[in-house]
Design an enzyme around this catalytic site. Structure first.
Site, mmCIF file in Angstrom:
data_model
loop_
_atom_site.group_PDB
_atom_site.id
_atom_site.type_symbol
_atom_site.label_atom_id
_atom_site.label_comp_id
_atom_site.label_asym_id
_atom_site.label_seq_id
_atom_site.Cartn_x
_atom_site.Cartn_y
_atom_site.Cartn_z
ATOM 1 N N ASP A 284 -19.046 38.219 -4.517
ATOM 2 C CA ASP A 284 -18.221 36.975 -5.281
ATOM 3 C C ASP A 284 -16.972 37.011 -4.888
ATOM 4 O OD1 ASP A 284 -18.223 35.105 -7.617
ATOM 5 O OD2 ASP A 284 -16.555 36.481 -8.386
ATOM 6 N N GLU A 326 -19.958 34.697 -1.049
ATOM 7 C CA GLU A 326 -19.604 33.419 -1.753
ATOM 8 C C GLU A 326 -18.228 33.111 -1.463
ATOM 9 O OE1 GLU A 326 -18.050 30.988 -5.380
ATOM 10 O OE2 GLU A 326 -17.610 32.974 -5.219
HETATM 11 C C1 GLC Z 1 -17.157 32.611 -8.183
HETATM 12 C C2 GLC Z 1 -18.238 32.499 -9.269
HETATM 13 C C3 GLC Z 1 -17.461 31.496 -10.476
HETATM 14 C C4 GLC Z 1 -16.433 32.429 -10.807
HETATM 15 C C5 GLC Z 1 -15.380 32.870 -9.879
HETATM 16 C C6 GLC Z 1 -14.504 33.789 -10.526
HETATM 17 O O1 GLC Z 1 -16.628 31.774 -7.659
HETATM 18 O O2 GLC Z 1 -19.228 31.589 -8.721
HETATM 19 O O3 GLC Z 1 -18.556 31.291 -11.334
HETATM 20 O O4 GLC Z 1 -15.722 31.393 -11.916
HETATM 21 O O5 GLC Z 1 -16.148 33.584 -8.769
HETATM 22 O O6 GLC Z 1 -15.301 35.205 -10.682
HETATM 23 C C1 GLC Z 2 -14.410 30.062 -6.985
HETATM 24 C C2 GLC Z 2 -15.009 28.807 -5.748
HETATM 25 C C3 GLC Z 2 -14.376 27.554 -6.170
HETATM 26 C C4 GLC Z 2 -14.945 27.526 -7.700
HETATM 27 C C5 GLC Z 2 -14.319 28.459 -8.649
HETATM 28 C C6 GLC Z 2 -15.010 28.148 -9.828
HETATM 29 O O1 GLC Z 2 -13.359 30.358 -6.809
HETATM 30 O O2 GLC Z 2 -14.483 29.352 -4.591
HETATM 31 O O3 GLC Z 2 -14.949 26.442 -5.249
HETATM 32 O O4 GLC Z 2 -14.396 26.110 -7.920
HETATM 33 O O5 GLC Z 2 -15.015 29.524 -7.888
HETATM 34 O O6 GLC Z 2 -16.135 27.573 -9.895
#
Ligand code: GLC
Ligand code: GLC
Length: 651
Positions: A284, A326
């Site tokens: 993540d 991600e």
């Molecule tokens: C990733 C997850 C998102 C979360 C963020 C912080 O982007 O997909 O749902 O808020 O990380 O952990």
């Molecule tokens: C992660 C993603 C971003 C998203 C966030 C919260 O940081 O990189 O694009 O908006 O999570 O969902």
């Protein structure tokens, strides 16, 4: 590679290995360690070589890997060896994924296991079970604020339930994807608790500062991730009386990877879940792993070194396990998460294709493919043995992260074009039947992202309310068209649970004070199993969408040209409403599939002459693999009906 310094360190480490490790049969482990050690050493040294305790830390790292190897079951070890032999296994067109919340989809892990036949019926065979580790209720960020990395949250069940699920999936050749949330922990994690009580060892696990001096320097260049709900990147911790870095929510403390102890702890966590049956680990928020004053603290070189090191270590203990990056970042940055300097994927084998996702949404709103074509042209080539995760919706918002230069080349002005998209998807215009909501609105920059379910964003919710058959039909066609694109683009298509039955927005989150501030909850539904039953009744929206996806998945499985070996060529149709590309079976280059999607509400045509460049000759019989029928032709042109797609083969 053999290199003296690292080899002599390895000798020292092996001599000093704890007797409980030495006594075990570690044959495969030692071979792989030998093969990867030069790389592991080099990366670990680049990151931590300046520390007095460097060798001690290297010893701990190797022992951690060895201990997890000892715990790895024979079944999984066998799988590792099979996958070593067939190392391109995940590039096959046979895989189709679905991401889901365990509680939202099934309630708990036990019930989830009983739903395996649902997956098999649809044809999906890679299931991403979103985070199930322990999280504080309310301050969970949907599972991404973990308070115990080794415990399943009691809401979902027990470790035994997970092990049974993994076993069931293995039996049915379904891949299990699990998250490791490695950029931060919950403020209730034991490490954070100890840090708060003043334990310096654990304060060093995070970025902790006595005053605003350094935080203010960071803030000069760091963007805000949740500007509206969690502004700023630091939080004052009462009691500890210090500032801690919290890039996401104020209860998510960023881990300090300049401390090797943090790296080793998290490596251990990755291997722990690999040993509990994860075939794929979703890492993540990887863009955020390294923080440097004067930078955006995203995509830093060291973040890549950390991921390379994780991959190298994982290959020694659990080489069959893949990583998903991600990294929702700019197109030029995202491809780097496959491992930039190496020939083979040396970081993550799989990465979210956020570029394609947001470009598809642009085509939906504009009903043309100018930016889609332009943006895909700029998408960097992947390395070998690396693949995209192609998706339309997920649990997060839709960011409009296209390249400004591409927006201009497509003939728009970037700020007003993004404004248009937000207005379109939040239904500001009369002619827009989208029902999204803004997410992460930044009052300073005017930026925003979009929340909303697929069905609601393409107008199905409004159409059903109106009971307008034509609009319902159009919305369903758009849903099917978008899936037709991600299934054939090259990479693993990742469906989002509920989309296969046209699930619309869930507005109940507004009444829940733990969720109401975060519009992403509107598209994190409780799966409606009664609605899902309607997939078996003809002419319902559920039936039309489910059956279409089921068929696509099954045709995809039988179409080798859809496997991912950098075997896609974009095709300029000369028609701004069409998106077309040619896929070639890398083993039989005469075996080609031409994919064409029409994003307009009107029929569009494409000159047949144009097709000859791809080896489609006038005497060929054209055949649409998806419908099993001949595509419509008029004179010398191929006719693509509104919101329709073809997967064309020549016979
Ligand atoms: C990733 C997850 C998102 C979360 C963020 C912080 O982007 O997909 O749902 O808020 O990380 O952990
Ligand atoms: C992660 C993603 C971003 C998203 C966030 C919260 O940081 O990189 O694009 O908006 O999570 O969902």
């Amino acid at each position: 590679m053999y290199e003296q310094v690292s080899h002599s360190l390895l000798n020292n480490i092996l001599t000093k290995l704890n007797p409980d490790i030495k006594s075990k049969d570690l044959r495969h482990f030692y071979t792989r360690l030998g093969a990867n050690f030069y790389s592991i050493y080099s990366l670990f040294h680049l990151l931590y070589g300046n520390r007095d305790d460097f060798e001690e830390q290297a010893q701990r790292l190797v022992e951690t890997m060895a201990r997890q190897y000892i715990l790895r079951s024979d079944k999984l070890k066998k799988k590792d060896i099979e996958r070593e032999k067939d190392h391109n296994w995940f590039l096959s067109q046979k895989w189709t994924g679905m991401a889901l919340y365990c509680d939202g989809f099934a309630g708990d892990l036990k019930t989830l296991r009983s739903k395996t036949s649902y997956f098999q019926n649809l044809g999906v065979n890679m299931i991403h079970v979103m985070p199930i580790m322990e999280c504080p209720d309310g301050h969970s960020d949907g599972g991404y604020a973990v308070s115990d990395f080794r415990k399943i949250d009691s809401r979902f069940g027990s470790m035994e339930d997970l092990d049974k699920l993994a076993k069931e999936f293995r039996k049915r050749d379904i891949l299990l994807t699990l998250d490791v949330v490695l950029n931060h922990t919950s403020n209730e994690h034991e490490w954070a608790q100890k840090a708060r009580q003043g334990d310096e060892k654990y304060q060093d696990y995070y970025y902790v500062f006595p005053n605003r001096e350094i935080p203010d320097m960071f803030e000069e260049t760091m963007p805000e991730t949740f500007p509206d709900t969690a502004p700023g990147n630091f939080t004052w911790i009462e009691g500890m009386d210090k500032w801690v870095m919290t890039v996401f929510k104020e209860y998510q403390w960023d881990l300090n990877y300049s401390n090797p102890a943090v790296f080793i702890e998290i490596m251990d966590v990755i291997l722990f879940w690999s040993n509990h049956g994860a075939d794929i680990v979703r890492l993540d928020a990887v863009a955020f792993l390294w923080k440097k004053i004067g930078s955006t603290c995203q995509n830093e070189r060291e973040a890549h070194l950390i991921l390379q090191l994780m991959k190298d270590c994982c290959q020694v203990t659990a080489p069959g396990v893949l990583f998903i990056a991600e990294a929702i970042v700019a197109p030029v940055e995202v491809a780097k998460y496959f491992g930039e300097d190496a020939i083979n994927a040396k970081e993550c084998e799989i990465a979210y294709n956020a570029t394609f996702m947001s470009l598809l949404w642009d085509a939906v709103a504009t009903k043309n493919t100018k930016l889609l074509n332009q943006g895909i042209k700029s998408l960097p080539d992947k390395l070998e043995r690396a693949t995209w995760l192609n998706y339309i919706r997920c649990h997060d918002d839709i960011g409009l992260g296209f390249d400004d230069a591409d927006i201009r080349l497509a003939g728009y002005e970037p700020v007003s074009h993004r404004r248009f998209l937000i207005d379109y998807f939040t239904g500001v215009f009369d002619e827009s039947s989208a029902r999204g909501m803004p997410f992460g609105h930044n009052a300073k920059t005017g930026d925003a992202r979009i929340s909303g379910s697929l069905a609601s964003l393409v107008g199905l919710e409004v159409a059903l309310e109106k009971g307008d058959p034509k609009e319902i039909d159009e919305a369903i066609k758009v849903i099917i068209l978008l899936h037709g694109m991600i299934m054939s683009f090259g990479g693993i298509p990742l469906l989002y649970y509920g989309d296969e039955i046209g699930t619309t927005n869930d507005y109940r989150y507004i009444e829940d004070e733990r969720k109401s501030g975060d519009t992403r909850w509107m598209h994190r539904p409780t799966f409606d199993w009664e609605k899902a039953e309607l997939r078996n009744r003809q002419h319902t929206a559920e039936n039309r969408i489910f059956m279409a996806l089921k068929k696509m998945i099954s045709v995809r499985k039988d179409t080798p040209a859809f496997s991912d070996f950098n075997n896609r060529e974009l095709y300029d149709t000369g028609n701004p409403h069409l998106f077309a590309f040619c896929r070639t079976n890398h083993q039989h280059i005469s075996d080609k599939v031409l994919v064409i999607g029409n994003f307009d509400a009107h029929p569009q045509h494409m000159e047949f002459d144009n097709l000859q460049a791809f080896g489609f000759m006038p005497h060929h019989q054209l055949y649409d693999l998806y419908s099993g029928e001949k595509p419509a032709m008029f004179k010398n042109a191929l006719v693509v009906p509104p919101y329709h797609f073809y997967w064309i083969q020549a016979r």
